[in-house]
Design a protein around this motif. Structure first.
Motif: not given
Length: 179
Positions: A134-155
């Protein structure tokens, strides 16, 4: 004939009370049968130039030995501040480790907002990244991370995602693929 001359053998010693706090200066005396103006019987003032300093006064953070105990601005002063240890030197203090003092001690901060004082990269203004913290001490882990990847729906489950249904996340959400 003069009555009660200053040199009477039983004339008391009076002590100058320059700050009018009721306590006199042992170094400035006069002997008189009657109390002279500006003098008192008590000679225990430690600072006759400061009305806020006398034996038993409330100690406050003002650069004076208010209570005449020989210590200036001790940690128990009525208006001493609470300071929080900053072991990782990120500028944010640990709420579980505090002291009181009139001035900021080295290695301490005035806030208690650090959620992990063992890591320099974890604090309230930290940048969230995909690291399981929880890098920003907001109680959530890895949310809105700067190095997050894009994932696409595979319906249809063919391993290829739709460019119209995208999510950013550190890990692939169920039913999403990387391309």
């Amino acid at each position: 004939r003069t009555i009660d001359e200053p040199d009477a053998i039983d004339a008391p010693t009076w002590y100058a009370d320059g700050d009018a706090d009721g306590y006199g200066d042992v170094r400035v005396t006069t002997v008189s049968c009657n109390q002279p103006a500006g003098f008192v019987a008590d000679a225990t003032d430690c600072n006759d130039g400061a009305a806020a300093a006398w034996p038993g006064a409330l100690e406050v953070c003002d650069g004076l030995d208010n209570d005449c105990d020989g210590t200036v601005d001790e940690d128990s002063a009525a208006d001493a501040l609470t300071w929080y240890a900053d072991a990782d030197a990120d500028g944010f203090g640990d709420p579980a480790s505090s002291i009181t003092s009139c001035s900021q001690p080295a290695g301490y901060e005035s806030d208690a907002l650090d959620c992990d004082d063992s890591r320099l990269d974890v604090h309230p203004t930290g940048i969230e990244s995909c690291d399981g913290l929880d890098n920003d001490c907001d109680g959530s882990v890895d949310e809105a991370a700067v190095d997050a990847a894009d994932w696409y729906a595979d319906a249809d489950g063919d391993g290829y995602g739709s460019p119209y249904d995208r999510q950013r996340s550190c890990t692939a959400p169920a039913g999403y693929v990387g391309s």
